[in-house]
Structure formats: C-alpha cells, structure tokens
Enzyme design. Structure first.
Site, PDB file in Angstrom:
ATOM      1  N   SER A 191     -21.255   5.953 -48.005  1.00  0.00           N
ATOM      2  CA  SER A 191     -20.125   6.695 -47.425  1.00  0.00           C
ATOM      3  C   SER A 191     -19.653   6.046 -46.119  1.00  0.00           C
ATOM      4  CB  SER A 191     -20.546   8.134 -47.107  1.00  0.00           C
ATOM      5  OG  SER A 191     -20.718   8.866 -48.283  1.00  0.00           O
TER       6      SER A 191
ATOM      7  N   ARG B 205     -15.969   3.911 -45.107  1.00  0.00           N
ATOM      8  CA  ARG B 205     -15.163   4.268 -43.936  1.00  0.00           C
ATOM      9  C   ARG B 205     -15.059   3.085 -42.970  1.00  0.00           C
ATOM     10  NH1 ARG B 205     -17.079   8.550 -46.562  1.00  0.00           N
ATOM     11  NH2 ARG B 205     -16.111  10.596 -46.293  1.00  0.00           N
TER      12      ARG B 205
ATOM     13  N   ARG C 170     -11.458  11.708 -63.579  1.00  0.00           N
ATOM     14  CA  ARG C 170     -11.862  12.618 -62.500  1.00  0.00           C
ATOM     15  C   ARG C 170     -10.648  13.280 -61.845  1.00  0.00           C
ATOM     16  NH1 ARG C 170     -16.427   9.804 -58.997  1.00  0.00           N
ATOM     17  NH2 ARG C 170     -16.496  11.897 -58.065  1.00  0.00           N
TER      18      ARG C 170
ATOM     19  N   SER D 225     -15.404  19.569 -49.374  1.00  0.00           N
ATOM     20  CA  SER D 225     -15.431  18.188 -49.877  1.00  0.00           C
ATOM     21  C   SER D 225     -15.063  17.214 -48.774  1.00  0.00           C
ATOM     22  CB  SER D 225     -14.444  18.038 -51.042  1.00  0.00           C
ATOM     23  OG  SER D 225     -14.155  16.665 -51.250  1.00  0.00           O
TER      24      SER D 225
ATOM     25  N   GLN E 239     -14.522  14.115 -49.238  1.00  0.00           N
ATOM     26  CA  GLN E 239     -13.480  13.195 -49.722  1.00  0.00           C
ATOM     27  C   GLN E 239     -12.103  13.795 -49.475  1.00  0.00           C
ATOM     28  OE1 GLN E 239     -14.495  12.235 -53.800  1.00  0.00           O
ATOM     29  NE2 GLN E 239     -16.169  10.907 -53.163  1.00  0.00           N
TER      30      GLN E 239
ATOM     31  N   ASP F 171     -25.313  14.916 -53.556  1.00  0.00           N
ATOM     32  CA  ASP F 171     -25.638  13.721 -54.356  1.00  0.00           C
ATOM     33  C   ASP F 171     -27.128  13.636 -54.699  1.00  0.00           C
ATOM     34  OD1 ASP F 171     -23.000  12.976 -54.357  1.00  0.00           O
ATOM     35  OD2 ASP F 171     -23.192  11.609 -52.655  1.00  0.00           O
TER      36      ASP F 171
ATOM     37  N   LYS G  61     -18.473  14.761 -61.017  1.00  0.00           N
ATOM     38  CA  LYS G  61     -18.912  13.514 -60.377  1.00  0.00           C
ATOM     39  C   LYS G  61     -18.764  12.356 -61.380  1.00  0.00           C
ATOM     40  CE  LYS G  61     -19.905  15.363 -56.420  1.00  0.00           C
ATOM     41  NZ  LYS G  61     -19.119  15.021 -55.241  1.00  0.00           N
TER      42      LYS G  61
HETATM   43  C1  S3P Z   1     -18.565  11.397 -50.444  1.00  0.00           C
HETATM   44  C2  S3P Z   1     -18.458  12.745 -50.553  1.00  0.00           C
HETATM   45  C3  S3P Z   1     -19.070  13.529 -51.642  1.00  0.00           C
HETATM   46  C4  S3P Z   1     -20.135  12.733 -52.380  1.00  0.00           C
HETATM   47  C5  S3P Z   1     -19.703  11.328 -52.667  1.00  0.00           C
HETATM   48  C6  S3P Z   1     -19.342  10.586 -51.386  1.00  0.00           C
HETATM   49  C7  S3P Z   1     -17.896  10.721 -49.312  1.00  0.00           C
HETATM   50  O1  S3P Z   1     -18.059  13.908 -52.557  1.00  0.00           O
HETATM   51  O2  S3P Z   1     -20.485  13.371 -53.583  1.00  0.00           O
HETATM   52  O3  S3P Z   1     -20.737  10.610 -53.314  1.00  0.00           O
HETATM   53  O4  S3P Z   1     -18.224   9.563 -49.016  1.00  0.00           O
HETATM   54  O5  S3P Z   1     -17.028  11.344 -48.686  1.00  0.00           O
HETATM   55  P1  S3P Z   1     -17.193  15.239 -52.332  1.00  0.00           P
HETATM   56  O6  S3P Z   1     -16.689  15.174 -50.971  1.00  0.00           O
HETATM   57  O7  S3P Z   1     -16.085  15.176 -53.334  1.00  0.00           O
HETATM   58  O8  S3P Z   1     -18.155  16.365 -52.595  1.00  0.00           O
END
Ligand code: S3P
Length: 425
Positions: free
Chosen positions: A22, A26, A120, A163, A165, A310, A337
């Site tokens: 993650s 970024r 997805r 979330s 993301q 995760d 996922k």
């Molecule tokens: C992530 C957020 C999570 C996680 C993914 C990585 C990220 O997803 O499951 O593996 O890097 O922001 P969600 O935010 O959709 O739950």
C-alpha cells in the site's frame, strides 16, 4: 507453477519483511505529482506496484534505478497525456487511486486490467468522483474506464464503506478540486495516504474518521518504505501454529490502522513481542518476536475489520488451530477482492479437513482440528489465498499441491525464499 507443500517440524530464525504494498503504491504515485525528484528506498517488487510504476512512467515520470531496491523518480515533466492505455494489471489500488488523480488532469486516459480486475466494482469511486465533476465512461461501473480530464470541485462525502482505496481516490481528486474536500467513513480504514500527504506538506486535516483536504501541492521529499504487515502475517501465524517455532520478523509496519491482526492474535493468546519501535517516513515500525502458542477462538467483527481486512484468509487458517469456535463477520467486502475470498477460503480449507462454514459476511470455524491435507488446492488467481494455503500445508498430515502458485508474485515475490529460510534454519 504448481508446488507441493509438506508438513514441517518448526520455524526458526529471522527474516526481514519486504516493503509494504500500500505504501509503495502511494510513494510511486505521490512522488509523481511533486514536479520534482524523489528518492524511494525499499519499495515493493510485487507486480501490483510495478503496474503503478509503469503507469507513472506512461504519464511522463522518468525512473532511474540506483539498485534493485532503490530508485529515483523524476516528475519534472509529468503528468502528461499517456501514449498508450494504462494497464492496472491485477491491482485494485492502482485503479481506484489513479481514477482520483486522472479525473483532475487536463488530458484524457484509458484504464484497463486483467480478468479479475475487470470484474471488480468501480462504482464506489465513480459515484463520488462524478459528484466532484469528473467525467468517467465505464462498462456497468467496471473496467475499461475512459477518463476525460476535467475541472473538479470539492464535496463532503459520507461513505457507506470503510475503504482506504475510496478515501485515497477522493483525497487525491481533492488535491485538484476548488475548495475543501471532506471524506467521512463509518470506521477508520488504513491511513497511509493521510500520513504521506502530511509528510509531503499537503493541507490536510484529520479528525478520527473524517479527513479534509484543500487544493494542495506535494513537496518532493525522499521516502523510505517499511515492511508489509500483511506479508508478515503469513509468517506470524505460521510460527504461532507450528509447534516449537520461534522467529524474529524485522522491519514490520505497525501503523494502528493496519495492526488489527496483532490485536486479534494477542486476544487469541498469541505470544508476540513488539520490539525496537521506531518511525520511518511518518510510519510506525517495529520488529516482532513470535513463538508457538496455544491459540483460543475469538469473534472478529465491526470496526476492527478494515484494520485486518487483507489478513482474514490467513486468520482463518489460525482459527482452525484455535480452541473453540471463531466467528468472523461484517467482512462482506471480502467477496469483492482479487477473488471472492469468503468462498475461496471456505472451499479450500474444507478440502484440507477444516471445520468451516460459509456465511454471507464471513465464516464460522470450529477448532482445534488437525488438517489432513492430501488434496489439490486452487488459489483462485489470488495471491493471499495461495500463501494462506501454503501455511496451512505446513501443518497438514499429508502433502498438498497448490496450483498456479505464481500468483504470489502479485504482492510477495520473495515469499518462498523467506519461507525456506525459516524452515531450514
Ligand atoms: C488497500 C486498501 C484495502 C486493501 C487493499 C489495499 C490500499 O482495500 O484490501 O489490499 O492500499 O488502500 P479497500 O480499501 O478497498 O478495503
């Protein structure tokens, strides 16, 4: 690549966990927005992060490798109209965060992905971005996406999902929007975007589950990336369930929005010592000493779910070895996922002899149960299912075969080498 996994006696020794996926996404993206030069130390070599890096190159960033694990990203001539379609591969994080960045540019772009990613849901980002003035053409809210760059305006968005993301997508769009963009979520999801924005000087305000950002520039500042707790989780749980094990896992990110796994395992009677606490590029890091433990069952639900989302597949493996009934609920987003992880975990653990029942939003596992093995595991083209099955295989009475184990390369290409190091020490 199909592999055979055999029962082992114990895990011993020490390993260093590779960089967080993650945070690497970024670091690559945000460095690319600085119009400057950023040195990135210790990035993830997983295919998902390489998809992000390739997209940043396609948007005009140049990348110079210092060595295998250090690079310099120069975004002085970025971001510019990409020459080709932008391929997100298997990566949901790449897709959703890039949507936020690309919506506010003065050029158009086209995002594609592999079969799993193309199925997805993207409505979760398309809807709020559209409220900000973004123009995104989609196929029933799925990839491929055609993004027409536009002027954006700030919104206050109350998300029904916790979330990171979605939050990161909206905060990234907020960098380009007029006014103050606010994102509110029901529970706090991982906050790497907020921490890196602070680190790079963005005008951000954080108040529990509510984050606001003003139209801001990011400063080019060197970034070092800590190890991935989601990768460490496989070895933490392996050491807890394999008798006589004792290992040291170095350089693990323990940001509290990610460390739900440690809290839950401690609650399950796990012997985990957190030592050498430190801060690296605004993220908390430590080393973890883990010893075999007599695990007890627990219930995992509510606000802790985003803090360990995760890790649920490997927690299910731990639950098969915990005394009593473990219940995991409120985790329905696991079905969205890389695979439907609720279905995948239940079907594959059942094959190994676990007592597990699928529910709408999780599962119920009765332990402690000796796993029999002697079966062929399908990893559902999902890296975390593949690695969870591998760890389960280490305690099965008879060998197991895991088909297409190469999916591990999505997040953790070093997995087998590190596992073998702990097995042979
Ligand atoms: C992530 C957020 C999570 C996680 C993914 C990585 C990220 O997803 O499951 O593996 O890097 O922001 P969600 O935010 O959709 O739950």
């Amino acid at each position: 690549m199909d592999i055979i996994v055999n029962k082992i006696k114990s895990l011993k020794g020490e390993i260093e966990i590779p960089a967080d996926k993650s945070i690497t996404h970024r670091a690559f993206m945000f460095s690319g927005l600085t119009k400057g030069i950023v040195k990135i130390n210790n990035f993830s070599l997983g295919q998902d992060c390489i998809s992000t890096l390739n997209i940043m190159k396609n948007l005009g960033c140049s990348v110079k490798y210092i060595n295998e694990n250090q690079l310099i990203l120069n975004s002085k001539n970025a971001l510019t109209q990409p020459i080709t379609t932008l391929d997100c591969g298997n990566s949901g994080t790449t897709t959703r965060l890039m949507c936020g960045i690309l919506s506010g540019q003065n050029f158009n772009s086209h995002l594609i992905g592999d079969d799993s990613l193309s199925n997805r849901p993207m409505k979760r980002v398309i809807e709020p971005l559209t409220l900000m003035g973004a123009k995104i053409k989609h196929n029933n809210y799925k990839l491929p996406l055609h993004i027409i760059g536009n002027n954006l305006h700030a919104i206050e968005y109350n998300s029904s999902l916790a979330s990171a993301q979605v939050k990161s997508c909206i905060l990234l769009a907020g960098l380009y929007a007029n006014g103050t963009t606010t994102f509110i979520e029901p529970y706090k999801s991982r906050n790497h975007t907020e921490l890196m924005f602070q680190y790079m000087g963005a005008d951000i305000n954080i108040n529990q589950n509510k984050v606001s950002i003003k139209n801001s520039k990011l400063n080019p500042i060197d970034i070092s990336i800590c190890g991935d707790i989601s990768s460490a989780a496989f070895f933490i749980i392996a050491a807890l369930i394999i008798p006589d094990s004792e290992i040291l896992i170095k350089n693990v990110g323990i940001n509290e929005t990610r460390s739900g796994i440690i809290d839950i395992l401690k609650n399950m009677n796990a012997n985990i010592d957190i030592i050498n606490n430190r801060i690296i590029s605004n993220e908390k890091v430590a080393d973890l000493k883990v010893k075999y433990s007599n695990l007890k069952a627990t219930t995992i639900q509510g606000s802790i779910i985003p803090r360990l989302i995760d890790e649920i597949p490997i927690l299910a493996v731990a639950a098969t070895q915990a005394e009593g009934t473990t219940i995991i609920k409120d985790a329905q987003d696991l079905r969205n996922k890389e695979a439907d992880r609720i279905k995948a975990v239940c079907s594959e653990l059942k094959k190994l002899g676990a007592d597990i029942e699928e529910t709408i939003d999780g599962f119920i596992i009765n332990g402690k149960k000796e796993l029999t093995g002697d079966s062929v595991i399908d990893c559902y083209h999902d890296h975390r299912i593949a690695m969870s099955a591998y760890i389960a295989g280490l305690i099965c009475k008879k060998p197991i075969k895991i088909n297409e184990f190469q999916w591990v390369n999505i997040s953790f290409p070093e997995f087998l080498n590190l596992a073998e190091k702990l097995i042979s020490t």
